[in-house]
Design a protein around this motif. Structure first.
Motif, PDB file in Angstrom:
ATOM      1  N   ILE A 242      16.282  19.084  -8.448  1.00  0.00           N
ATOM      2  CA  ILE A 242      15.468  18.898  -7.039  1.00  0.00           C
ATOM      3  C   ILE A 242      15.752  17.504  -6.478  1.00  0.00           C
ATOM      4  CG2 ILE A 242      13.489  18.990  -6.034  1.00  0.00           C
ATOM      5  CD1 ILE A 242      12.225  20.972  -7.912  1.00  0.00           C
ATOM      6  N   PHE A 243      16.437  17.762  -5.501  1.00  0.00           N
ATOM      7  CA  PHE A 243      16.896  16.320  -4.566  1.00  0.00           C
ATOM      8  C   PHE A 243      16.262  16.357  -3.689  1.00  0.00           C
ATOM      9  CE2 PHE A 243      19.741  14.048  -1.781  1.00  0.00           C
ATOM     10  CZ  PHE A 243      19.708  12.803  -2.303  1.00  0.00           C
ATOM     11  N   SER A 244      15.546  15.033  -3.392  1.00  0.00           N
ATOM     12  CA  SER A 244      14.924  14.841  -1.825  1.00  0.00           C
ATOM     13  C   SER A 244      15.170  13.178  -1.424  1.00  0.00           C
ATOM     14  CB  SER A 244      13.224  14.876  -2.204  1.00  0.00           C
ATOM     15  OG  SER A 244      12.710  14.487  -1.063  1.00  0.00           O
ATOM     16  N   SER A 245      15.591  13.314  -0.355  1.00  0.00           N
ATOM     17  CA  SER A 245      16.259  12.274   0.210  1.00  0.00           C
ATOM     18  C   SER A 245      15.546  11.750   1.518  1.00  0.00           C
ATOM     19  CB  SER A 245      17.563  11.935   0.527  1.00  0.00           C
ATOM     20  OG  SER A 245      18.023  10.941   1.028  1.00  0.00           O
ATOM     21  N   HIS A 246      14.479  11.047   1.513  1.00  0.00           N
ATOM     22  CA  HIS A 246      13.875  10.503   2.902  1.00  0.00           C
ATOM     23  C   HIS A 246      12.998  11.594   3.574  1.00  0.00           C
ATOM     24  CE1 HIS A 246      14.988   6.294   3.342  1.00  0.00           C
ATOM     25  NE2 HIS A 246      16.191   6.775   2.472  1.00  0.00           N
ATOM     26  N   THR A 247      12.354  12.162   2.588  1.00  0.00           N
ATOM     27  CA  THR A 247      11.522  13.446   3.224  1.00  0.00           C
ATOM     28  C   THR A 247       9.979  13.329   2.775  1.00  0.00           C
ATOM     29  OG1 THR A 247      13.438  15.114   2.511  1.00  0.00           O
ATOM     30  CG2 THR A 247      11.263  15.901   2.766  1.00  0.00           C
ATOM     31  N   LEU A 248       9.773  12.908   1.514  1.00  0.00           N
ATOM     32  CA  LEU A 248       8.376  13.142   0.937  1.00  0.00           C
ATOM     33  C   LEU A 248       7.391  11.921   1.915  1.00  0.00           C
ATOM     34  CD1 LEU A 248       9.035  12.677  -2.840  1.00  0.00           C
ATOM     35  CD2 LEU A 248       8.545  14.664  -1.542  1.00  0.00           C
ATOM     36  N   GLU A 249       7.745  11.047   2.404  1.00  0.00           N
ATOM     37  CA  GLU A 249       7.203  10.028   3.190  1.00  0.00           C
ATOM     38  C   GLU A 249       6.580  10.947   4.555  1.00  0.00           C
ATOM     39  OE1 GLU A 249      11.399   9.554   4.587  1.00  0.00           O
ATOM     40  OE2 GLU A 249      10.452   9.777   2.675  1.00  0.00           O
TER      41      GLU A 249
ATOM     42  N   ASN B  43       8.255  14.540  12.514  1.00  0.00           N
ATOM     43  CA  ASN B  43       6.891  14.024  11.948  1.00  0.00           C
ATOM     44  C   ASN B  43       7.026  12.649  11.483  1.00  0.00           C
ATOM     45  OD1 ASN B  43       5.638  16.533  11.985  1.00  0.00           O
ATOM     46  ND2 ASN B  43       5.392  16.780   9.955  1.00  0.00           N
ATOM     47  N   ASP B  44       5.996  11.435  11.975  1.00  0.00           N
ATOM     48  CA  ASP B  44       6.172  10.332  11.876  1.00  0.00           C
ATOM     49  C   ASP B  44       5.974  10.180  10.149  1.00  0.00           C
ATOM     50  OD1 ASP B  44       5.916  10.173  14.288  1.00  0.00           O
ATOM     51  OD2 ASP B  44       3.842   9.423  14.439  1.00  0.00           O
ATOM     52  N   HIS B  45       6.219   8.926   9.596  1.00  0.00           N
ATOM     53  CA  HIS B  45       6.107   8.558   8.106  1.00  0.00           C
ATOM     54  C   HIS B  45       4.327   8.511   7.904  1.00  0.00           C
ATOM     55  CE1 HIS B  45      10.017   6.487   6.964  1.00  0.00           C
ATOM     56  NE2 HIS B  45      10.200   7.982   7.459  1.00  0.00           N
ATOM     57  N   HIS B  46       4.066   9.331   6.979  1.00  0.00           N
ATOM     58  CA  HIS B  46       2.678   9.327   6.515  1.00  0.00           C
ATOM     59  C   HIS B  46       2.430   8.194   5.413  1.00  0.00           C
ATOM     60  CE1 HIS B  46      -1.183  11.420   6.116  1.00  0.00           C
ATOM     61  NE2 HIS B  46      -1.228  10.928   5.197  1.00  0.00           N
ATOM     62  N   TRP B  47       3.408   8.086   4.765  1.00  0.00           N
ATOM     63  CA  TRP B  47       3.337   7.023   3.744  1.00  0.00           C
ATOM     64  C   TRP B  47       4.224   5.807   3.494  1.00  0.00           C
ATOM     65  CZ3 TRP B  47      -0.655   8.261   0.720  1.00  0.00           C
ATOM     66  CH2 TRP B  47      -1.017   9.610   0.566  1.00  0.00           C
ATOM     67  N   THR B  48       3.568   4.720   3.054  1.00  0.00           N
ATOM     68  CA  THR B  48       4.740   3.548   2.767  1.00  0.00           C
ATOM     69  C   THR B  48       4.704   3.378   1.241  1.00  0.00           C
ATOM     70  OG1 THR B  48       4.008   2.434   4.898  1.00  0.00           O
ATOM     71  CG2 THR B  48       4.955   1.036   3.089  1.00  0.00           C
ATOM     72  N   PHE B  49       5.923   3.572   0.633  1.00  0.00           N
ATOM     73  CA  PHE B  49       5.964   3.671  -0.734  1.00  0.00           C
ATOM     74  C   PHE B  49       6.489   2.391  -1.298  1.00  0.00           C
ATOM     75  CE2 PHE B  49       7.471   8.380   0.278  1.00  0.00           C
ATOM     76  CZ  PHE B  49       6.224   8.928  -0.272  1.00  0.00           C
ATOM     77  N   TYR B  50       5.795   2.157  -2.616  1.00  0.00           N
ATOM     78  CA  TYR B  50       6.269   0.977  -3.139  1.00  0.00           C
ATOM     79  C   TYR B  50       6.324   1.291  -4.781  1.00  0.00           C
ATOM     80  CZ  TYR B  50       1.130   0.384  -4.107  1.00  0.00           C
ATOM     81  OH  TYR B  50      -0.181   0.739  -4.729  1.00  0.00           O
ATOM     82  N   LEU B  51       6.915   0.428  -5.703  1.00  0.00           N
ATOM     83  CA  LEU B  51       6.758   0.641  -6.988  1.00  0.00           C
ATOM     84  C   LEU B  51       5.367  -0.065  -7.727  1.00  0.00           C
ATOM     85  CD1 LEU B  51      10.382   0.306  -8.063  1.00  0.00           C
ATOM     86  CD2 LEU B  51       9.109   2.646  -7.733  1.00  0.00           C
ATOM     87  N   LYS B  52       4.749   0.243  -8.662  1.00  0.00           N
ATOM     88  CA  LYS B  52       3.437  -0.075  -8.993  1.00  0.00           C
ATOM     89  C   LYS B  52       3.645  -1.707  -9.510  1.00  0.00           C
ATOM     90  CE  LYS B  52      -0.512   0.142 -11.303  1.00  0.00           C
ATOM     91  NZ  LYS B  52      -1.781  -0.018 -10.644  1.00  0.00           N
ATOM     92  N   GLU B  53       5.026  -2.229  -9.930  1.00  0.00           N
ATOM     93  CA  GLU B  53       4.896  -3.583 -10.082  1.00  0.00           C
ATOM     94  C   GLU B  53       5.033  -4.318  -9.020  1.00  0.00           C
ATOM     95  OE1 GLU B  53       9.840  -4.148  -9.572  1.00  0.00           O
ATOM     96  OE2 GLU B  53       9.354  -2.784 -10.948  1.00  0.00           O
ATOM     97  N   ASP B  54       4.976  -3.846  -7.748  1.00  0.00           N
ATOM     98  CA  ASP B  54       4.594  -4.821  -6.427  1.00  0.00           C
ATOM     99  C   ASP B  54       3.158  -4.509  -5.786  1.00  0.00           C
ATOM    100  OD1 ASP B  54       7.051  -6.130  -6.536  1.00  0.00           O
ATOM    101  OD2 ASP B  54       7.925  -4.536  -5.544  1.00  0.00           O
TER     102      ASP B  54
END
Length: 133
Positions: A26-33, A78-89
Motif C-alpha cells: 500500500i503506497f500513499s503519497s501526500h494523501t493522509l493529510e 480538501n484542505d490539509h487536515h493534519w500537520t505531520f511531524y516525527l515524535k523526535e520533534d
C-alpha cells in the motif's frame, strides 16, 4: 474523488473497502493529510494488507510552511487536515502553536510495525511499515 483517471479510464478502487484481495503493498503519497478520520483508514489498511505486505507513506512535514494545516487549501481535494511531524520533534512543534498536529510515526505504530520513519530532503516524511507480528 475522481470517477475517472487522467486517461479517462474508470477508477476501479475508489476506497480501500473496494479492494477484494490482500495487497502486498500500500503506497500513499501526500494523501493522509487530507483525511480527518485516520483511524478508519488505518483499520481498512490493516484488513487489506497481506501478512507480509509493506506500507509506504510519503507525507508532507511540518517543516514546509505551505503544507501545514490551515495554510494549504485545495477546493478540489480538501484542505490539509493534519500537520505531520516525527515524535523526535515534539518539543519543536509545541513552540510553533500549530493546530491539528500529529506525530505520524507514533500514530502509525498503533496499527503497524514501523521499519523506518524519517524526514526526506523535500520537507517530507517517509515511513515504511508492516503488519505487527
Amino acid at each position: 474523488f475522481s470517477e475517472r483517471d487522467i486517461f479517462n479510464r474508470p477508477v476501479k478502487y475508489r476506497d480501500l473497502s473496494d479492494v477484494d484481495f490482500k495487497a502486498d503493498y500500500i503506497f500513499s503519497s501526500h494523501t493522509l493529510e487530507h483525511i480527518p478520520d485516520l483511524e478508519t483508514i488505518f483499520n481498512k489498511m490493516e484488513i487489506v494488507l497481506s501478512n507480509s505486505g509493506i506500507l509506504i507513506f510519503h507525507l508532507p512535514a511540518y517543516t514546509c510552511v505551505r503544507w501545514r494545516n490551515g495554510v494549504h487549501t485545495n477546493k478540489k481535494y480538501n484542505d490539509h487536515h493534519w500537520t505531520f511531524y516525527l515524535k523526535e520533534d515534539e518539543e519543536s512543534i509545541k513552540n510553533l502553536n500549530l493546530s491539528n498536529t500529529l506525530a505520524i510515526d507514533e500514530y502509525v505504530s498503533q496499527f503497524f510495525e514501523i521499519d523506518k520513519a524519517s524526514y526526506c530532503g523535500d520537507n517530507s516524511i517517509i515511513i515504511f511499515a508492516k503488519k505487527k507480528s
